[in-house]
Design a protein around this motif. Structure first.
Motif, PDB file in Angstrom:
ATOM      1  N   TRP A  69       0.833  -1.203   0.000  1.00  0.00           N
ATOM      2  CA  TRP A  69       0.000   0.000   0.000  1.00  0.00           C
ATOM      3  C   TRP A  69       0.868   1.254   0.000  1.00  0.00           C
ATOM      4  O   TRP A  69       0.678   2.162  -0.802  1.00  0.00           O
ATOM      5  CB  TRP A  69      -0.938  -0.006   1.205  1.00  0.00           C
ATOM      6  CG  TRP A  69      -1.748   1.245   1.283  1.00  0.00           C
ATOM      7  CD1 TRP A  69      -1.483   2.342   2.037  1.00  0.00           C
ATOM      8  CD2 TRP A  69      -2.922   1.546   0.538  1.00  0.00           C
ATOM      9  NE1 TRP A  69      -2.431   3.302   1.810  1.00  0.00           N
ATOM     10  CE2 TRP A  69      -3.324   2.833   0.897  1.00  0.00           C
ATOM     11  CE3 TRP A  69      -3.677   0.841  -0.401  1.00  0.00           C
ATOM     12  CZ2 TRP A  69      -4.445   3.452   0.364  1.00  0.00           C
ATOM     13  CZ3 TRP A  69      -4.795   1.448  -0.937  1.00  0.00           C
ATOM     14  CH2 TRP A  69      -5.171   2.735  -0.553  1.00  0.00           C
ATOM     15  N   GLU A  70       1.835   1.310   0.920  1.00  0.00           N
ATOM     16  CA  GLU A  70       2.691   2.482   1.027  1.00  0.00           C
ATOM     17  C   GLU A  70       3.523   2.681  -0.233  1.00  0.00           C
ATOM     18  O   GLU A  70       3.676   3.803  -0.718  1.00  0.00           O
ATOM     19  CB  GLU A  70       3.613   2.373   2.249  1.00  0.00           C
ATOM     20  CG  GLU A  70       2.887   2.425   3.571  1.00  0.00           C
ATOM     21  CD  GLU A  70       2.377   1.071   4.032  1.00  0.00           C
ATOM     22  OE1 GLU A  70       2.598   0.043   3.344  1.00  0.00           O
ATOM     23  OE2 GLU A  70       1.726   1.034   5.092  1.00  0.00           O
ATOM     24  N   ALA A  71       4.062   1.589  -0.769  1.00  0.00           N
ATOM     25  CA  ALA A  71       4.872   1.678  -1.981  1.00  0.00           C
ATOM     26  C   ALA A  71       4.044   2.181  -3.159  1.00  0.00           C
ATOM     27  O   ALA A  71       4.487   3.051  -3.918  1.00  0.00           O
ATOM     28  CB  ALA A  71       5.497   0.318  -2.297  1.00  0.00           C
ATOM     29  N   ALA A  72       2.842   1.657  -3.311  1.00  0.00           N
ATOM     30  CA  ALA A  72       1.982   2.073  -4.419  1.00  0.00           C
ATOM     31  C   ALA A  72       1.584   3.544  -4.280  1.00  0.00           C
ATOM     32  O   ALA A  72       1.536   4.282  -5.272  1.00  0.00           O
ATOM     33  CB  ALA A  72       0.755   1.178  -4.502  1.00  0.00           C
ATOM     34  N   ALA A  73       1.302   3.991  -3.061  1.00  0.00           N
ATOM     35  CA  ALA A  73       0.944   5.397  -2.846  1.00  0.00           C
ATOM     36  C   ALA A  73       2.102   6.310  -3.229  1.00  0.00           C
ATOM     37  O   ALA A  73       1.895   7.359  -3.854  1.00  0.00           O
ATOM     38  CB  ALA A  73       0.523   5.627  -1.397  1.00  0.00           C
ATOM     39  N   LEU A  74       3.325   5.921  -2.900  1.00  0.00           N
ATOM     40  CA  LEU A  74       4.496   6.719  -3.276  1.00  0.00           C
ATOM     41  C   LEU A  74       4.679   6.763  -4.787  1.00  0.00           C
ATOM     42  O   LEU A  74       5.002   7.814  -5.352  1.00  0.00           O
ATOM     43  CB  LEU A  74       5.759   6.176  -2.602  1.00  0.00           C
ATOM     44  CG  LEU A  74       5.861   6.414  -1.106  1.00  0.00           C
ATOM     45  CD1 LEU A  74       7.072   5.681  -0.534  1.00  0.00           C
ATOM     46  CD2 LEU A  74       5.940   7.902  -0.790  1.00  0.00           C
ATOM     47  N   VAL A  75       4.457   5.649  -5.449  1.00  0.00           N
ATOM     48  CA  VAL A  75       4.564   5.608  -6.910  1.00  0.00           C
ATOM     49  C   VAL A  75       3.483   6.489  -7.533  1.00  0.00           C
ATOM     50  O   VAL A  75       3.749   7.226  -8.492  1.00  0.00           O
ATOM     51  CB  VAL A  75       4.492   4.159  -7.433  1.00  0.00           C
ATOM     52  CG1 VAL A  75       4.344   4.121  -8.941  1.00  0.00           C
ATOM     53  CG2 VAL A  75       5.736   3.387  -7.001  1.00  0.00           C
ATOM     54  N   ALA A  76       2.281   6.447  -6.992  1.00  0.00           N
ATOM     55  CA  ALA A  76       1.195   7.293  -7.497  1.00  0.00           C
ATOM     56  C   ALA A  76       1.573   8.764  -7.385  1.00  0.00           C
ATOM     57  O   ALA A  76       1.390   9.541  -8.338  1.00  0.00           O
ATOM     58  CB  ALA A  76      -0.102   7.011  -6.739  1.00  0.00           C
ATOM     59  N   GLU A  77       2.112   9.147  -6.239  1.00  0.00           N
ATOM     60  CA  GLU A  77       2.525  10.536  -6.053  1.00  0.00           C
ATOM     61  C   GLU A  77       3.655  10.899  -7.006  1.00  0.00           C
ATOM     62  O   GLU A  77       3.683  12.009  -7.549  1.00  0.00           O
ATOM     63  CB  GLU A  77       2.917  10.767  -4.600  1.00  0.00           C
ATOM     64  CG  GLU A  77       1.722  10.699  -3.665  1.00  0.00           C
ATOM     65  CD  GLU A  77       2.094  10.631  -2.195  1.00  0.00           C
ATOM     66  OE1 GLU A  77       3.175  11.130  -1.818  1.00  0.00           O
ATOM     67  OE2 GLU A  77       1.287  10.078  -1.426  1.00  0.00           O
ATOM     68  N   GLY A  78       4.561   9.960  -7.259  1.00  0.00           N
ATOM     69  CA  GLY A  78       5.635  10.192  -8.212  1.00  0.00           C
ATOM     70  C   GLY A  78       5.133  10.353  -9.637  1.00  0.00           C
ATOM     71  O   GLY A  78       5.791  10.974 -10.481  1.00  0.00           O
ATOM     72  N   ALA A  79       3.944   9.824  -9.908  1.00  0.00           N
ATOM     73  CA  ALA A  79       3.344   9.935 -11.239  1.00  0.00           C
ATOM     74  C   ALA A  79       2.523  11.216 -11.373  1.00  0.00           C
ATOM     75  O   ALA A  79       1.842  11.410 -12.378  1.00  0.00           O
ATOM     76  CB  ALA A  79       2.465   8.715 -11.513  1.00  0.00           C
ATOM     77  N   GLY A  80       2.577  12.085 -10.353  1.00  0.00           N
ATOM     78  CA  GLY A  80       1.878  13.353 -10.434  1.00  0.00           C
ATOM     79  C   GLY A  80       0.515  13.382  -9.778  1.00  0.00           C
ATOM     80  O   GLY A  80      -0.220  14.360  -9.904  1.00  0.00           O
ATOM     81  N   ILE A  81       0.165  12.332  -9.075  1.00  0.00           N
ATOM     82  CA  ILE A  81      -1.115  12.286  -8.372  1.00  0.00           C
ATOM     83  C   ILE A  81      -0.894  12.890  -6.992  1.00  0.00           C
ATOM     84  O   ILE A  81       0.076  12.567  -6.312  1.00  0.00           O
ATOM     85  CB  ILE A  81      -1.633  10.838  -8.282  1.00  0.00           C
ATOM     86  CG1 ILE A  81      -1.863  10.305  -9.700  1.00  0.00           C
ATOM     87  CG2 ILE A  81      -2.889  10.750  -7.445  1.00  0.00           C
ATOM     88  CD1 ILE A  81      -2.060   8.816  -9.784  1.00  0.00           C
ATOM     89  N   SER A  82      -1.779  13.774  -6.586  1.00  0.00           N
ATOM     90  CA  SER A  82      -1.603  14.473  -5.317  1.00  0.00           C
ATOM     91  C   SER A  82      -1.624  13.503  -4.140  1.00  0.00           C
ATOM     92  O   SER A  82      -2.199  12.411  -4.218  1.00  0.00           O
ATOM     93  CB  SER A  82      -2.686  15.531  -5.131  1.00  0.00           C
ATOM     94  OG  SER A  82      -3.937  14.912  -4.923  1.00  0.00           O
ATOM     95  N   GLU A  83      -1.005  13.937  -3.060  1.00  0.00           N
ATOM     96  CA  GLU A  83      -0.982  13.123  -1.847  1.00  0.00           C
ATOM     97  C   GLU A  83      -2.397  12.851  -1.345  1.00  0.00           C
ATOM     98  O   GLU A  83      -2.690  11.765  -0.841  1.00  0.00           O
ATOM     99  CB  GLU A  83      -0.171  13.831  -0.764  1.00  0.00           C
ATOM    100  CG  GLU A  83       0.013  13.021   0.485  1.00  0.00           C
ATOM    101  CD  GLU A  83       0.902  13.716   1.516  1.00  0.00           C
ATOM    102  OE1 GLU A  83       0.911  13.233   2.658  1.00  0.00           O
ATOM    103  OE2 GLU A  83       1.563  14.715   1.180  1.00  0.00           O
TER     104      GLU A  83
END
Length: 112
Positions: A69-83
């Motif tokens: 979960w944490e890893a995917a959330a970080l990748v999402a944020e790295g792709a430009g998705i807001s926190e």
């Protein structure tokens, strides 16, 4: 109330996404409907969003136990998705593309 709507939408729109009988196209459409509530994703191309969703599932597949979960959330944020939007996008990705990880979604991100 506005912050709760995306999470309610996940439950309502994607509740059946992992159910037998839904086609890949139906799961993709449900995913797109949910993630488009994020302002930064409202005008994004369908294929790009689907690629992000599938990538988040790949991250969860490869992560150490309990860390997906944490890893995917970080990748999402790295792709430009807001926190603030990343939990919703990760939850929608799991529901649509990798329901085997549904137990890893924290309850607060399912609107329960």
């Amino acid at each position: 109330m506005k912050r709760l709507l995306p999470f309610v939408a996940i439950v309502l729109v994607l509740a059946g996404c992992s159910a037998p009988g839904l086609s890949d196209e139906e799961r993709r459409e449900a995913f797109l409907e949910v993630v488009r509530v994020a302002p930064e994703l409202s005008a994004a191309e369908d294929e790009g969003l689907i690629q992000v969703g599938e990538t988040l599932c790949d991250v969860m597949d490869k992560a150490d136990d309990g860390k997906g979960w944490e890893a995917a959330a970080l990748v999402a944020e790295g792709a430009g998705i807001s926190e603030s939007s990343s939990p919703m996008v990760v939850a929608a990705s799991v529901q649509a593309f990798c329901p085997s990880h549904v137990d890893e979604i924290p309850d607060e991100h399912l609107g329960s």
